[in-house]
Design an enzyme around this catalytic site. Structure first.
Site, PDB file in Angstrom:
ATOM      1  N   SER A 158       0.949  -1.335  -0.107  1.00  0.00           N
ATOM      2  CA  SER A 158      -0.007   0.001   0.050  1.00  0.00           C
ATOM      3  C   SER A 158       0.959   1.190   0.038  1.00  0.00           C
ATOM      4  CB  SER A 158      -0.775  -0.048   1.368  1.00  0.00           C
ATOM      5  OG  SER A 158      -1.335   1.504   1.580  1.00  0.00           O
TER       6      SER A 158
ATOM      7  N   TYR B 208      -2.160  -1.377  10.403  1.00  0.00           N
ATOM      8  CA  TYR B 208      -1.979  -1.563   8.999  1.00  0.00           C
ATOM      9  C   TYR B 208      -0.634  -1.068   8.361  1.00  0.00           C
ATOM     10  CZ  TYR B 208      -4.021  -1.296   4.219  1.00  0.00           C
ATOM     11  OH  TYR B 208      -4.202  -1.340   2.754  1.00  0.00           O
TER      12      TYR B 208
HETATM   13  P1  NAD Z   1     -11.856  -6.241  -0.004  1.00  0.00           P
HETATM   14  O1  NAD Z   1     -12.500  -6.250   1.190  1.00  0.00           O
HETATM   15  O2  NAD Z   1     -12.485  -6.210  -1.343  1.00  0.00           O
HETATM   16  O3  NAD Z   1     -11.165  -7.819  -0.224  1.00  0.00           O
HETATM   17  C1  NAD Z   1     -10.401  -8.410   0.940  1.00  0.00           C
HETATM   18  C2  NAD Z   1     -10.633 -10.045   0.450  1.00  0.00           C
HETATM   19  O4  NAD Z   1      -9.848 -10.618   1.549  1.00  0.00           O
HETATM   20  C3  NAD Z   1     -12.140 -10.483   0.876  1.00  0.00           C
HETATM   21  O5  NAD Z   1     -12.526 -11.315  -0.122  1.00  0.00           O
HETATM   22  C4  NAD Z   1     -12.001 -11.229   2.407  1.00  0.00           C
HETATM   23  O6  NAD Z   1     -12.961 -12.284   2.124  1.00  0.00           O
HETATM   24  C5  NAD Z   1     -10.434 -11.754   2.139  1.00  0.00           C
HETATM   25  N1  NAD Z   1     -10.003 -12.131   3.147  1.00  0.00           N
HETATM   26  C6  NAD Z   1      -9.975 -11.155   4.573  1.00  0.00           C
HETATM   27  N2  NAD Z   1      -9.289 -11.903   5.518  1.00  0.00           N
HETATM   28  C7  NAD Z   1      -8.777 -13.245   5.088  1.00  0.00           C
HETATM   29  C8  NAD Z   1      -8.161 -14.156   5.481  1.00  0.00           C
HETATM   30  N3  NAD Z   1      -7.754 -14.241   6.672  1.00  0.00           N
HETATM   31  N4  NAD Z   1      -7.908 -15.300   4.744  1.00  0.00           N
HETATM   32  C9  NAD Z   1      -8.352 -15.280   3.327  1.00  0.00           C
HETATM   33  N5  NAD Z   1      -8.982 -14.190   2.940  1.00  0.00           N
HETATM   34  C10 NAD Z   1      -9.148 -13.163   3.506  1.00  0.00           C
HETATM   35  O7  NAD Z   1     -10.390  -5.587  -0.081  1.00  0.00           O
HETATM   36  P2  NAD Z   1      -9.280  -4.714  -0.951  1.00  0.00           P
HETATM   37  O8  NAD Z   1      -9.411  -3.441  -0.848  1.00  0.00           O
HETATM   38  O9  NAD Z   1      -9.616  -5.484  -2.343  1.00  0.00           O
HETATM   39  O10 NAD Z   1      -7.860  -5.297  -0.358  1.00  0.00           O
HETATM   40  C11 NAD Z   1      -7.150  -6.441  -0.987  1.00  0.00           C
HETATM   41  C12 NAD Z   1      -5.608  -5.853  -0.304  1.00  0.00           C
HETATM   42  O11 NAD Z   1      -5.288  -4.743  -0.948  1.00  0.00           O
HETATM   43  C13 NAD Z   1      -5.514  -5.715   1.342  1.00  0.00           C
HETATM   44  O12 NAD Z   1      -4.342  -6.454   1.763  1.00  0.00           O
HETATM   45  C14 NAD Z   1      -5.482  -4.275   1.337  1.00  0.00           C
HETATM   46  O13 NAD Z   1      -4.769  -4.078   2.560  1.00  0.00           O
HETATM   47  C15 NAD Z   1      -4.901  -3.506   0.159  1.00  0.00           C
HETATM   48  N6  NAD Z   1      -5.067  -2.571  -0.322  1.00  0.00           N
HETATM   49  C16 NAD Z   1      -6.364  -1.885  -0.418  1.00  0.00           C
HETATM   50  C17 NAD Z   1      -6.266  -0.606  -1.028  1.00  0.00           C
HETATM   51  C18 NAD Z   1      -7.716   0.056  -1.106  1.00  0.00           C
HETATM   52  O14 NAD Z   1      -7.691   1.207  -1.224  1.00  0.00           O
HETATM   53  N7  NAD Z   1      -8.684  -0.624  -1.413  1.00  0.00           N
HETATM   54  C19 NAD Z   1      -5.381   0.233  -1.070  1.00  0.00           C
HETATM   55  C20 NAD Z   1      -3.929  -0.362  -0.549  1.00  0.00           C
HETATM   56  C21 NAD Z   1      -3.784  -1.866  -0.417  1.00  0.00           C
END
Ligand code: NAD
Length: 260
Positions: free
Chosen positions: A142, A155
């Site tokens: 991130s 985080y």
């Molecule tokens: P999201 O909530 O859409 O998807 C996350 C997925 O992870 C979900 O399907 C959930 O069921 C799964 N999950 C959660 N805990 C889990 C576990 N213990 N084991 C297996 N699966 C699990 O979120 P997203 O925004 O797509 O985030 C995905 C990644 O991207 C994360 O690591 C997040 O920190 C990172 N990220 C997101 C953003 C953003 O702005 N959305 C920015 C930077 C980084």
């Protein structure tokens, strides 16, 4: 077809960024394992890819559970014929000021983001080494791998930690042709972000619109959200790059929020 014949294991791929990456990888010819805590959603995502003519399986796995990770990676190798790409992406967000963070929430955040990254890396690397056909290990970092924000102590800590793990994997994996890189997205409108807008508004005493404008997008060059497709393209670059020239690196995809 940049990933023809490759097998990708993508965690958290039933939603958001992981789902978009799995879809683009499948379109580029990869066989994809959708590994997610939510088995039902993983199966739905896999069946959507199958309906489009791609090879995909849906697996229920908690990335903090050593046995489940080992079993689901082994099941992927058996069902899809090996493992070439790991996307360690599963993640959640919990926001509180440090003085109000419970130890349980701190540990939960570090377990999902860091234990999950370690367990999936170890399981996939073992197979990649045995297969002798190299591999790509890609972490969902991130902008918070490089910058801090209020309310996000675990985080930010975990996302910085992934940078250290990735650099170590790059060094240890080099002799096997295993490359390791980190994607560093800015804010993307996924459920993870949509849920935290009202939580941040409440914690900071401002409106949802002010959270978006004055907190999330304040330091971008154009006030725009990054999209899941933007992030998937970077994930494709790291997966398809053919040599160790691109390893131990991180790439921001954040509309200029971070330029480091
Ligand atoms: P999201 O909530 O859409 O998807 C996350 C997925 O992870 C979900 O399907 C959930 O069921 C799964 N999950 C959660 N805990 C889990 C576990 N213990 N084991 C297996 N699966 C699990 O979120 P997203 O925004 O797509 O985030 C995905 C990644 O991207 C994360 O690591 C997040 O920190 C990172 N990220 C997101 C953003 C953003 O702005 N959305 C920015 C930077 C980084």
């Amino acid at each position: 077809m940049q990933l023809k014949g490759k097998v990708a294991y993508v965690t958290g791929a039933a939603s958001g960024l992981g789902k978009a990456i799995a879809k683009l990888y499948a379109e580029e010819g990869a066989k994809v394992a959708i590994a997610d805590l939510n088995l039902e959603a993983a199966r739905v995502a896999a069946s959507e890819l199958q309906a489009a003519g791609c090879e995909a399986i849906g697996l229920g796995v908690d990335v903090t559970n050593e046995e489940q990770v080992e079993q689901s990676v082994a099941a992927t190798v058996k069902a899809l014929g090996g493992i070439d790409i790991l996307i360690s992406n599963a993640g959640i967000q919990i926001v509180h000021p440090i003085e109000e963070f419970t130890f349980a929430d701190w540990r939960k955040m570090l377990a999902i983001h860091l234990d999950g990254a370690f367990l999936t890396t170890r399981a996939c690397m073992k197979h990649m080494i045995d297969q002798k056909r190299g591999g790509a290990i890609i972490y969902m970092g991130s902008v918070h791998s490089k910058e801090a924000s209020v309310l996000k102590a675990p985080y930010v800590t975990a996302k910085h930690g992934l940078m250290g793990l990735s650099k170590t994997v790059a060094k240890e994996g080099a002799k096997y042709g295993i490359r390791s890189n980190v994607i560093c997205p800015g804010f993307v409108r996924t459920p993870l972000v949509d849920n935290q807008i009202p939580e941040q508004a409440q914690a900071l005493g401002i409106t949802n619109e002010q959270v978006i404008k004055n907190v999330m997008l304040k330091d971008t060059v154009d006030g725009e959200f990054t999209t899941v497709d933007d992030v998937a393209r970077v994930a494709l670059l790291f997966a398809a790059f053919p040599t160790n020239a691109l390893t131990g690196q991180s790439l921001n995809v954040s509309h200029g929020w971070s330029m480091t």
